[in-house]
Structures are given as structure tokens and as C-alpha cells.
Write a protein that holds these residues in place. Sequence first.
Motif, PDB file in Angstrom:
ATOM      1  N   GLU A  23       0.826  -1.177   0.010  1.00  0.00           N
ATOM      2  CA  GLU A  23       0.020  -0.097   0.218  1.00  0.00           C
ATOM      3  C   GLU A  23       0.963   1.359   0.008  1.00  0.00           C
ATOM      4  O   GLU A  23       0.474   2.304  -0.802  1.00  0.00           O
ATOM      5  CB  GLU A  23      -0.667  -0.027   1.321  1.00  0.00           C
ATOM      6  N   GLU A  24       1.794   1.194   0.801  1.00  0.00           N
ATOM      7  CA  GLU A  24       2.907   2.446   0.776  1.00  0.00           C
ATOM      8  C   GLU A  24       3.260   2.799  -0.460  1.00  0.00           C
ATOM      9  O   GLU A  24       3.653   3.791  -0.843  1.00  0.00           O
ATOM     10  CB  GLU A  24       3.837   2.039   2.048  1.00  0.00           C
ATOM     11  N   ILE A  25       3.897   1.625  -1.267  1.00  0.00           N
ATOM     12  CA  ILE A  25       4.387   1.817  -2.476  1.00  0.00           C
ATOM     13  C   ILE A  25       3.368   2.494  -3.347  1.00  0.00           C
ATOM     14  O   ILE A  25       3.692   3.430  -4.175  1.00  0.00           O
ATOM     15  CB  ILE A  25       4.921   0.433  -3.001  1.00  0.00           C
ATOM     16  N   GLN A  26       2.032   1.962  -3.284  1.00  0.00           N
ATOM     17  CA  GLN A  26       1.262   2.544  -4.312  1.00  0.00           C
ATOM     18  C   GLN A  26       0.833   3.899  -4.075  1.00  0.00           C
ATOM     19  O   GLN A  26       0.965   4.778  -4.821  1.00  0.00           O
ATOM     20  CB  GLN A  26      -0.218   1.849  -4.019  1.00  0.00           C
ATOM     21  N   LYS A  27       1.113   4.278  -2.748  1.00  0.00           N
ATOM     22  CA  LYS A  27       0.857   5.724  -2.352  1.00  0.00           C
ATOM     23  C   LYS A  27       1.914   6.572  -2.854  1.00  0.00           C
ATOM     24  O   LYS A  27       1.959   7.861  -3.281  1.00  0.00           O
ATOM     25  CB  LYS A  27       0.733   5.909  -0.756  1.00  0.00           C
ATOM     26  N   SER A  28       3.277   5.835  -2.663  1.00  0.00           N
ATOM     27  CA  SER A  28       4.445   6.609  -2.920  1.00  0.00           C
ATOM     28  C   SER A  28       4.741   6.969  -4.432  1.00  0.00           C
ATOM     29  O   SER A  28       5.541   7.742  -4.933  1.00  0.00           O
ATOM     30  CB  SER A  28       5.777   6.164  -2.355  1.00  0.00           C
ATOM     31  N   ILE A  29       3.974   6.384  -5.387  1.00  0.00           N
ATOM     32  CA  ILE A  29       3.936   6.441  -6.777  1.00  0.00           C
ATOM     33  C   ILE A  29       3.618   7.938  -6.861  1.00  0.00           C
ATOM     34  O   ILE A  29       4.267   8.496  -7.928  1.00  0.00           O
ATOM     35  CB  ILE A  29       3.085   5.533  -7.769  1.00  0.00           C
ATOM     36  N   LYS A  30       2.396   8.386  -6.464  1.00  0.00           N
ATOM     37  CA  LYS A  30       2.078   9.701  -6.711  1.00  0.00           C
ATOM     38  C   LYS A  30       3.165  10.687  -6.448  1.00  0.00           C
ATOM     39  O   LYS A  30       3.408  11.833  -6.910  1.00  0.00           O
ATOM     40  CB  LYS A  30       0.956  10.051  -5.976  1.00  0.00           C
ATOM     41  N   LYS A  31       3.746  10.510  -5.081  1.00  0.00           N
ATOM     42  CA  LYS A  31       4.672  11.424  -4.544  1.00  0.00           C
ATOM     43  C   LYS A  31       5.884  11.342  -5.662  1.00  0.00           C
ATOM     44  O   LYS A  31       6.325  12.533  -5.748  1.00  0.00           O
ATOM     45  CB  LYS A  31       5.188  10.534  -3.317  1.00  0.00           C
ATOM     46  N   TYR A  32       6.545  10.279  -6.120  1.00  0.00           N
ATOM     47  CA  TYR A  32       7.468  10.520  -7.277  1.00  0.00           C
ATOM     48  C   TYR A  32       7.200  11.205  -8.315  1.00  0.00           C
ATOM     49  O   TYR A  32       8.093  12.122  -8.826  1.00  0.00           O
ATOM     50  CB  TYR A  32       7.860   9.031  -7.608  1.00  0.00           C
ATOM     51  N   LEU A  33       5.879  11.264  -8.824  1.00  0.00           N
ATOM     52  CA  LEU A  33       5.764  12.014  -9.859  1.00  0.00           C
ATOM     53  C   LEU A  33       5.572  13.489  -9.426  1.00  0.00           C
ATOM     54  O   LEU A  33       6.373  14.355 -10.406  1.00  0.00           O
ATOM     55  CB  LEU A  33       4.283  11.713 -10.412  1.00  0.00           C
ATOM     56  N   ILE A  34       5.017  13.818  -8.377  1.00  0.00           N
ATOM     57  CA  ILE A  34       5.122  15.211  -7.863  1.00  0.00           C
ATOM     58  C   ILE A  34       6.758  15.737  -7.660  1.00  0.00           C
ATOM     59  O   ILE A  34       6.889  16.821  -8.181  1.00  0.00           O
ATOM     60  CB  ILE A  34       4.258  15.320  -6.478  1.00  0.00           C
ATOM     61  N   ALA A  94      10.035   2.008 -12.400  1.00  0.00           N
ATOM     62  CA  ALA A  94      10.125   0.715 -12.473  1.00  0.00           C
ATOM     63  C   ALA A  94      10.321  -0.133 -11.419  1.00  0.00           C
ATOM     64  O   ALA A  94       9.701  -1.210 -11.428  1.00  0.00           O
ATOM     65  CB  ALA A  94      11.352   0.708 -13.441  1.00  0.00           C
ATOM     66  N   TRP A  95      11.122   0.419 -10.272  1.00  0.00           N
ATOM     67  CA  TRP A  95      11.325  -0.493  -9.081  1.00  0.00           C
ATOM     68  C   TRP A  95       9.944  -0.675  -8.409  1.00  0.00           C
ATOM     69  O   TRP A  95       9.530  -1.805  -8.110  1.00  0.00           O
ATOM     70  CB  TRP A  95      12.055   0.404  -8.175  1.00  0.00           C
ATOM     71  N   ALA A  96       8.971   0.409  -8.267  1.00  0.00           N
ATOM     72  CA  ALA A  96       7.665   0.452  -7.564  1.00  0.00           C
ATOM     73  C   ALA A  96       6.901  -0.746  -8.687  1.00  0.00           C
ATOM     74  O   ALA A  96       6.094  -1.557  -7.936  1.00  0.00           O
ATOM     75  CB  ALA A  96       7.190   1.677  -7.682  1.00  0.00           C
ATOM     76  N   SER A  97       6.899  -0.658  -9.916  1.00  0.00           N
ATOM     77  CA  SER A  97       6.184  -1.591 -10.552  1.00  0.00           C
ATOM     78  C   SER A  97       6.435  -2.962 -10.301  1.00  0.00           C
ATOM     79  O   SER A  97       5.618  -3.979 -10.197  1.00  0.00           O
ATOM     80  CB  SER A  97       6.211  -1.477 -12.043  1.00  0.00           C
ATOM     81  N   VAL A  98       7.755  -3.510 -10.281  1.00  0.00           N
ATOM     82  CA  VAL A  98       8.196  -4.698  -9.831  1.00  0.00           C
ATOM     83  C   VAL A  98       7.724  -5.078  -8.494  1.00  0.00           C
ATOM     84  O   VAL A  98       7.241  -6.304  -8.362  1.00  0.00           O
ATOM     85  CB  VAL A  98       9.749  -4.905  -9.861  1.00  0.00           C
ATOM     86  N   LYS A  99       7.926  -4.354  -7.473  1.00  0.00           N
ATOM     87  CA  LYS A  99       7.451  -4.360  -6.206  1.00  0.00           C
ATOM     88  C   LYS A  99       5.675  -4.654  -6.265  1.00  0.00           C
ATOM     89  O   LYS A  99       5.300  -5.521  -5.447  1.00  0.00           O
ATOM     90  CB  LYS A  99       7.421  -3.186  -5.351  1.00  0.00           C
ATOM     91  N   LEU A 100       5.092  -4.088  -6.921  1.00  0.00           N
ATOM     92  CA  LEU A 100       3.796  -4.247  -7.000  1.00  0.00           C
ATOM     93  C   LEU A 100       3.401  -5.425  -8.106  1.00  0.00           C
ATOM     94  O   LEU A 100       2.062  -5.721  -8.381  1.00  0.00           O
ATOM     95  CB  LEU A 100       2.987  -3.009  -7.744  1.00  0.00           C
ATOM     96  N   ARG A 101       4.359  -5.967  -8.854  1.00  0.00           N
ATOM     97  CA  ARG A 101       4.155  -7.073  -9.591  1.00  0.00           C
ATOM     98  C   ARG A 101       3.454  -6.593 -10.922  1.00  0.00           C
ATOM     99  O   ARG A 101       2.563  -7.457 -11.534  1.00  0.00           O
ATOM    100  CB  ARG A 101       3.226  -8.199  -9.181  1.00  0.00           C
ATOM    101  N   ARG A 102       3.577  -5.516 -11.411  1.00  0.00           N
ATOM    102  CA  ARG A 102       3.082  -5.031 -12.597  1.00  0.00           C
ATOM    103  C   ARG A 102       4.224  -5.107 -13.715  1.00  0.00           C
ATOM    104  O   ARG A 102       4.768  -4.045 -13.863  1.00  0.00           O
ATOM    105  CB  ARG A 102       2.504  -3.645 -12.606  1.00  0.00           C
ATOM    106  N   TYR A 103       4.410  -6.154 -14.274  1.00  0.00           N
ATOM    107  CA  TYR A 103       5.574  -6.543 -14.947  1.00  0.00           C
ATOM    108  C   TYR A 103       5.382  -5.713 -16.476  1.00  0.00           C
ATOM    109  O   TYR A 103       6.558  -5.258 -16.850  1.00  0.00           O
ATOM    110  CB  TYR A 103       5.493  -8.016 -15.363  1.00  0.00           C
ATOM    111  N   GLY A 104       4.245  -5.608 -16.974  1.00  0.00           N
ATOM    112  CA  GLY A 104       4.337  -4.510 -18.184  1.00  0.00           C
ATOM    113  C   GLY A 104       5.008  -3.343 -18.103  1.00  0.00           C
ATOM    114  O   GLY A 104       5.747  -2.902 -18.825  1.00  0.00           O
ATOM    115  N   GLN A 105       4.111  -2.659 -17.032  1.00  0.00           N
ATOM    116  CA  GLN A 105       4.725  -1.358 -16.683  1.00  0.00           C
ATOM    117  C   GLN A 105       6.206  -1.285 -16.198  1.00  0.00           C
ATOM    118  O   GLN A 105       6.806  -0.355 -16.862  1.00  0.00           O
ATOM    119  CB  GLN A 105       3.697  -0.867 -15.216  1.00  0.00           C
ATOM    120  N   TYR A 106       6.753  -2.246 -15.707  1.00  0.00           N
ATOM    121  CA  TYR A 106       8.097  -2.110 -15.203  1.00  0.00           C
ATOM    122  C   TYR A 106       8.773  -2.127 -16.689  1.00  0.00           C
ATOM    123  O   TYR A 106       9.955  -1.365 -16.728  1.00  0.00           O
ATOM    124  CB  TYR A 106       8.325  -3.252 -14.413  1.00  0.00           C
ATOM    125  N   LYS A 107       8.465  -2.820 -17.718  1.00  0.00           N
ATOM    126  CA  LYS A 107       9.232  -3.145 -18.976  1.00  0.00           C
ATOM    127  C   LYS A 107       9.175  -1.660 -19.624  1.00  0.00           C
ATOM    128  O   LYS A 107      10.347  -1.210 -20.051  1.00  0.00           O
ATOM    129  CB  LYS A 107       8.819  -4.112 -19.948  1.00  0.00           C
TER     130      LYS A 107
END
Lengths: 651, 108, 456
Positions: free
Chosen positions: B6-17, C78-91
Motif C-alpha cells: 500500500e505504501e508503495i502504491q501511495k508513493s508512486i504519486k509522490k514520485y511524480l510530484i 520501474a522499481w515500484a512496478s516490480v514491487k507491485l508485480r506490474r511487469y508490463g509497466q516495469y518494462k
Amino acid sequence: MSATTLDHDHAHAHDHHEPGFLRKYVWSTDHKVIGLQYGLTGLLFLLFGFFLMLLMRWSIAYPGEPVPAVEAIRNIPLIKDLFEAMFGRWLNPDGSLNGELYNMLGAMHGTIMVFFGIVPLGFAGFVNFVMPLQIGTIDMAFPKLNMLSYWFFFVSGVLMMYSFFVGTGPVQTGWTMYSPLATTTTLGVTNVWQHGHTWWLTAMVFNISASLLGSVNVIATIINLRAKGLGWMKMPFFCWAMFVTAFLLLLAFPPLEVAAILQLSDRVFGSSFYLPTGLMEGGKHLDISGGGSPLLYQHLFWFLAHPEVYVLILPAFAILTDVIPCNARRPLWGYKSMVYSVLTLGFLSFLVWAHHMYLTGMGTMMSTYFQITTVLISVPSVILLTCLMISLWGGSIRFNTQMLFASAFLPMFGIGGLTGLPLAFSFIDLAMHDTYYVIGHFHYVVAPGTIFALFAGVYHWFPKFTGRYMNDKLGKLHFWPSLLGMNLIFAPMFIQGMAGFHRRWYDGGKYFENTSGFTHWSTTLTHKVGAFFGLDIPDNMLSLNIVMSVGAFILALGQIPFIINFWFSIKGGKKAENDNPWGATTMEWATPTPPGHGNFLFEPVAHRGPYEYSVPGHPVDFFPQWESEHGKPKPDGSDAPAKTEHAATHH
Amino acid sequence: MSDNIEEIQKSIKKYLIIGALLIVFTVITVWLSYVELPTHGLNILVGMIVATFKASLVALIFMHLNHEKSVIYKTLVFTVVLVFVLFVLFYFSKMDPLVFDGFYKLSE
Amino acid sequence: MDIPYTVHARPDTGLYNAKIGIWLFLASEVMLFGGLFSAYIFLRLGADYPWPVHDLDVTLGFWNTIVLIASSVTVVMAWASVKLRRYGQYKIYMAITVICAGVFMFNKSLEYKAKLKHYAVKLTDGTILTGHMPEDEHHNTIPYRIKFGEITELSLTIPVKKSAITADPVGYVIPHIEGEAPKFKTADGKEITLDDAAFAELSAAAVEKAWAEGKGSATVKLTAVTPLKAAAKPSEIFGYTADSITFRDGTTAKGKLLDDKMTLLVDGIDARGVAQPDKSLAFDHRYLGAWQPAFVANREHHIAEFEENYPTRDKEKSATLQKESLFYKIHSSTPPAADAAHGGDKHGAEAHAPAEGGHGGGHDYPTVVIDKKDITFFSNFTPKLNTYYAIYFTLTGLHGLHVVAGALVLLYFLVFNGRMLREDPEHLANRIEVGGLFWHFVDLVWIFLFPLLYLL
């Protein structure tokens, strides 16, 4: 015990078959093999650097006279060509040395001893072999990087040796490679790849990369792979000292890399990083833009090179903290204060570099600052030395060869350290700078200091490398001439230095009569001793040159027993009775001998501190770290009562 | 870094900002460099402050230095102190307050 | 028997091995770039010339900054995508990162290439003329050469004591002589082609003779069978007079100087190093005398503008004003009419045009033929030119190497670690985190490099 290891290896060879010779000994990722590779290469380079020094000493003692044996060498096929390409082509037609060759020898002696001899042997060799065993792990954290590190080092050694064969010969500008001299000597060479300087710099870039990889590996291993129970303050001091050394290498080498890259740019692309405006050579303005500063080079260089001095000396302390308690049968005195001292020393060593530069005119404030830090840094050094000395107090000392070397280290390093104190002050340094006094001081620290400790280490861990002892009689035959030779070489340097002898005179001062022409009790003594043997030695400062050269010759003879001892003991030495022949307490002695792939036959757990010698009430006079109770577990991993019938074989 | 999904999902937005912020500050840096401040030294100072701010954003957010383990902090503090020492001493060996003129000034 | 903590963190330190490794490596890198930046401080404080500001192509640098920031975002995504197992996005993210690196390096190569063809010539009074050398029909620069003709005699000095440089005509003289394998006559009348073997024989005999006579060096004279021609860069010779030329091995040739003038298509006059800029040597009647009114008009214009904007400030202390008023950029082959010299619309472009930019086309610029005696130093815009360009090339070159290395590692993860992605994604995530940390560090260095080299 080695048979057991082999059986064990075969038993566990489930997912890989026995690697071939190349994989096992050349492209090996095993920390022990890499340690041995580093160590052996370092020993070879030490020998080579020593040989360069012998040639220099000849020229100093007997300037203008043909080098002995040159004619003989020139008649041996193959060797003849090699000798001719490396040295012979620079000799005068009558076979004597000239200034240029002397400068080449001097520069390469310094470079090879420091960067290719002592650091690879003392740091990389011992840390690779011993440290993972001492912290109870199976290998370094990054075995492949470890292999890469050795091969980078190997390439750098090859490049450095190659510089002997290029057009200009190796560099002539000292191991410090000061600009602008280094950049502008033999500037006429338009093909930079025919210039020794280019190869020196390229070799250094590889060398630095190698030590970078090595130090990352060492630190990561110590942080993350310590055995169960081995807390930071239970770690042997050996690992602490190597940990700090690795940090010095990690953080001090990059500025040298910068210095080397910028100098390479000056040489290859004609830039002016280190060349001031209006620089002239041979009465002509050079074709450069100027605007740089030689001071920049010295800052970048000494930012490495002062911590480098501690890189040279800390492995010596590391080794001695294992050798001395083990052979004095006493715990290390003041373990904690030593740990804090070595950390302080590591930090301070980054803040003292410009005490090598008082003569550059870098400014009053800088001088003041660096005098203060330089005096400060002597405090932790003295703590380290004092702790080692007090560790001897009340011990029942075994004077085997390694202990002889270790106990000789203490006064020798003491002399080296104390003679350094005056140099910390800029007003004394004005007079002493670049004299033989400095050379004597530095060499007392690293030659009878560090190198003796390294020899102690070789004798100490040889049974773990090979399963056999080195011969003790030959060892003593190695020690006594070495001690005598070292002191004969370096003690007269203090006298000459205070008389004003400059360090770079290839004629040893013969043409500087105002400096060399007067007498001193030591020269009179030399004159009289010479007369007793029927030799005509002049009664002035030049006579000390002959003393030093005789010392060098004795030292050379003293190494022959070591070389014989080393190679013959591998197969023919007395077998070690068990896996812990010295009765030591640290975990490298818990492995089979020699340790197989994966090191331990059981999972080592540290139950106590590293120096539990002569524990009151314990049946034997040492209590190893890995034993939960006396004799358990045994190094082969068994602690079942049925198999412990000779649990008391330790003496 | 946390392994929490969950935290990683939240941080995605943070990275873009943070990425957008970095670009904005790059524009500001360029603009500031054309502003004529009283001395050029001030320009350099302001430029370096903005650059340090940008760099700390990268280090803290992208390199996760805002929540890291103590071993890494210790190593980095040591390193940063040394770099600082390097800068300051290099500066003072050119600009010694006790001896004002540099040694290689062409003007004399 | 595997090494522990390669994937999962050790409980008490909370770290896996590679993460400690990369941070230690980065600490070392911090010291590497720290050393370079402190060299920058040192050189800038010690510079005895106006430190170039806004001289590089700011626009290109700006876009490169944006590209690098974008790649920094994508690599962490890319790192976050692998962590979330979204492989298409990662690539996709990883591919964008690598492409960004490619774009960055492509821009960099454009920047470098322009500099190699651009020259600066320092005249004896301190004026610097910038411009291009003439080009041949294939757009290759015709380099500046000292030309010698009617060479009849070579005189070699061979020292008896071996030194690092001895007379080496094969390496230093023959390459500059026109025509293949010239023939010479020795003193005793033998005709030789001067190659390694012949020279070795010659010098051995000469040294033996000199040693026997107790001399320090031997002099050998060779006569050319037919008169020869030679051409050499000034840096390849030690010196010359009207009738002799000395090569860098000390060999002297007798002949006749044909030409030592430099032709330059001037695109800028930098008079900041001159006491009286409008009387600069550049405005000598042989050179750019016709441009002096335009130069003065431009200077007056900028000074007036500055006084209007910043009435209280010292004009002498404004580096920007110094540059705008005394570094005059030339955009045409003939001087503009005096009143048009600072046409309002052109002024902005002039002030901010990159000094090393421009295009080699010969028709845009005035051609000047400069006497050798008026030149103190010349170089193209390479590390040789001054310490600024030296540190610029070193810093950006090393940074570029880091970009390439980082991109290769990330590309490797993308292309060859497919199996690890499916079977052990946590391990791959660690790898990407470690590679990403390096990549962010490269970005971080650029964040400092861009203002220090391009803007400030």
C-alpha cells in the motif's frame, strides 16, 4: 585434517562438480584463494621493489662505479634481453648508474612498495584470507567482485611493469609524481603511449578501482555477514583495524583517482590543471594555457597519501593483535580503548594531509590547522602501541619466529613514530623537509614496522594456509639478519638527514662537500671499523652511505632463508598437529586445515570475546570464541561425546 | 524502504510530484542565473542553494534516504563531513584570511 | 552453501548485502566527485582570466537536465512496478529510462563535436579571437601548419649518456616530411633511407666515437639527396627561424620558411584581457580594423543599458557587463553599418549565444590571416584551451561515463533478467533498487554540474 575437508567437500558437492584448476586457482571467487593470490603477488612485488633499492644503494655508496654483476648478467641469454630493456639501456657505457636511471628506480621503488607490495599483501591478502574466517562466514559478501578486484590489481601491476619497457622508461619523478615536473619532463615525447608517466597513471587508475572493489567488499562483509553472537564489541581487533583500513581506502582513494585523471588530462590532452601561467622549460614558454596550480595536485595527492600511510600501518596492528596475545598467552590489554583509538585514528587521518606540504607556501592558516591535527593524531597511535606493549606484561611468552618479529615491531615502530613528531611542526619541517631524516622516519614505520608485522602474519597463519609449520630455525635465521640490516640502513639516515643530505642525490652527496665533508662520531666509528677490516672508508658523512649499503646487503641475504622456508614448508614443513596449533581463540582456527570451500563444518557461534587467554579455572590456557563449553564443538563440527576422545589434544 | 504494498502504491504519486518539482526548480535555476544580483558571488550562492535543495529531494525521496538504516546514515555522515572538509580546506588554501593574495596571481 | 542475505535483509542491520555495497560505492563516488568539485573551486578561485559564464549551450543543457530528471522518475517507477508485480509497466518504465540515457548522450556528443571544430587564438596583447579554421570540400578542417621547404641538411645530436629522449628522427622528423622514404647521405658519402635500423647503426657508431673522445654527445650531419619539404603543427616542433627548424627530439633541419601564417574565420572578439579594448591588436589594419566602430557601438550600447538598469552598481565588477560589452560576436562577413550594430531584435540572441556554438560555413565570417609573431597561444575548445574547459570536459566526461555505465546495467536488467522477473521478482526488485540508487546519484551529480558549468 585436510583429508576430512576433502571428504566433506565431496560429500557436499551436490550442485556443482569439483572445479578445474583454472576455476579453482586462477579465476577463483573463493576468498582464501584470492587472499593467497594477493599475498603472493604482493610478496613478489616487495622483492622486486627491494631489488630496485639495492641498485640505488649501490649508486649512493659507490657513485660512478660500474654496478657489480652487470657484465655477468649481460652474458646470460634471455635474462640479458630483459635486463637490457628494463635497466641496461639506461646505464652509462661503463656500466655505472646515472641520475636518470636513479630517478626511475627511486620513483618505481616507492610506487611498487606502497601500492603493489604492502597494501596488497598487508591489507588485501590478509583481510581476504583471515577476516571472513574470523567473523565466521563462508565467503565475502560479493565473491565475483572480489575476483574482479584481484584481476584489476593484476592488470595494474602488468601496466606498471610495462612502463619499464616503453620509450622513455618508467617515470622519474618520484612516487609522489608532483606536477608540474611530472607533466613537463620529457615533454618532447609526442606519442604519450611511449611515455612511462602515462602508463603509471593508467596503472594507478586500475589499482584504485581494485582497492575500491576490495574495500566495499570488506566493509559489507563485516557489517552483514558476522556470525551469530559476534557483536561489534566481540569482534577481533584484527577485523576492526581492517574495517577502518577499508574505509580509508574507500574514501581516500577517489581524490587520488581525480589527481591521476587530471594529470593524465594534462599529459594527454594538453590541459593545464597543474600548470601555472607563464611556466617555462628550457628557456621557452610551454605551449599551454596555464591558469592551473601545482598546489592543487599536492592537495589531491596528499588527501589520499596521508590516509595511505595508515593503510600501511593498520594491517600491521591488526596482525599483531592476533600474534601478540596468542604468543604471550594473555588477553589483549585495553581492547575497547584500542577500538575507539583506531576509529579516531581513521577519522583524523583524513584531516592531516597537508603536513606534507608545509614548504608549498599554502598559507599560514592552513599550516597552523594542520600542525594541530597532526599533533592530535599521535595520541591514538600511541594508545595502540602502548596497549600492545602492556599486553606483554606478565605473559608467558613463546619466542617463536612470529613473536620475534612482533616484539621487534614495537621498538621499531616506536622509533619511526617518535622521529615523526618533530616533522609535525612547520618550522622544523622547513629544515628537515626532503632530507634523509624524513626517509629514515618513514622507513622505520613501514619497513621494520609494517613489513616485520607482515612477516609475523605469514609465520602465524602459514599452518592455516597449508597445514604445515614454517621452519623455526630458518625463521630465526631470517629474523636476526633482517633486524640488523634494517637498523643499519635506516638509523644512519637520521644522522645524514640532520646533516642536510637531500633525499634525491644519486651520488649520495659526493659532489656536495659542504654538506658531506665533515665528521661525526658515527663516521669516525665507521672509519675505524673499516680500518680494522682493512678497508679505506673516508672519515666523513659519506662513510654512512657505505654502512647503509652494507645493511641493505645483509637484509638481502636475510631474505634468502625466508624464501627457502616459504616454498619448502608448503610441502615439506612439519605437519600441524591439529586445526588450532597455536592454541588461539579466534574463529579462523575453528575451520579444518586448510579450510575447504565454505570454510566451516558447523555453524560457528561466538560465545565470548576474542582474547580469552589464561582464563582462571579453565582447563587449558585459552578459551576459543566458538566453544560453548570446553572442547565443544570441535572444529570438524562434531560435539557428540563419542567423538571427543581426543578433545584435550590442545596444549 | 518499506515492503508494504500500500505504501508503495501511495508513493508512486509522490514520485511524480517530486519529478515535476525538480523540473520547476530547474527552470527557476536557469532564470535566476540571468538575474543580475549585486555580485556574481551571490548568484553562485543562490544557484547552489537551489541545487542543494533539488539534490536533497532526489536523495530523500528517490533514494529513500528519508527512512534508511543507521549503518547507511553513519557512513554517509562520515563521507559528507569529509567532502565538506575537502571543499573548505581547498577554499582556504586559495583564500587564506591571514595571507590575502594567492600565490599565482598574474596581476603582480 | 550460499552467501546469506543476498535477497532478504539481515535482521539486526535491516539491510541486504547489495544495498550496503552500493551505498559504500556511492560514498566513494561522493568522494570522487567531491575531489573534482573541490578542484573546480580551486581552479575557479585561481583563474587569471574571466571565468566563462553562460558560454555553453544553455538550452541543450536545460533539456538534458529535464531528460535526466525524467529518467530518474521512471527508474523509481520501474522499481515500484516490480514491487507491485506490474511487469508490463516495469518494462515500459525501464525502456524509457534507457532511452533517456541515450538521448542525454546524443545531446552531449553534439555539444562536444561543435567544440572540437571551434578555435580560440590568443594574441600577444591578450585579445582572444574565436572562430573556425578554413575547411576543405569535405568539410574537414584544414589545420594550421608551419611549412618549410628546400630542406637540405639534418643535424642530429645524440647524447652519450642515455636519456629519456635522444635524437629520434624516425619518430619526430620523418612523419613531418612530405613524400615517402626520403634519402640522405652520411658524412662518408653513404646513401641511406632513414629508418629504425639505419638510424640505430648510425647512432651506435657516433656514440662509440664520442665516448672514446670523451665527449658528452655526438653530432651527426645528414645531407638530403633531393631538397625536402616539411609541415608541422607548432606543438610538434621546438622552434624555427627563417632558415632552420628544430623538431622535438632536438634535430635541426636547414631550409627555408615557406609559410607560418594562420587563417581564421573570426566569429568573436574577446577584448576583456586588454587594457584599452578599442585599441586591441584585433583592430590592427591587417586584421579586423573595419570592425572597430561596430565593437565600440556595441560596447557603448551595453554600458548605457547597464547604467539605466543598475545605476548604483560598479560597472567594473559586473562580469556580465564585461562580457556583453567586450566580447563582441560576429555574425556576418562584413561589418554592419554603425547604427545597426546593436539592432534591438538581434541583441538578445547576441548576448546569450553560446560562445562555442556556430557553424563552420566559411561565408558567414570575416577571414583573417594572422602573423605567427602575434599569436601567443591557440587551441580548439578542448581541455587545452583553459582550465574552465579542462574541468568542464573532465566533469562532464566522467559524468557521461557514469551515465553510460548505469544505462548498460539497467539495460542488462531489462533484457537478460526476464527469468528472474518471473521466478524471483523480489531479487530483481533489489537489483533494480541498487541500480536505481546509482542512477539517482548520476542525476544528483548533474543537478550540481548544470548550474556550475552552464549557468554560474
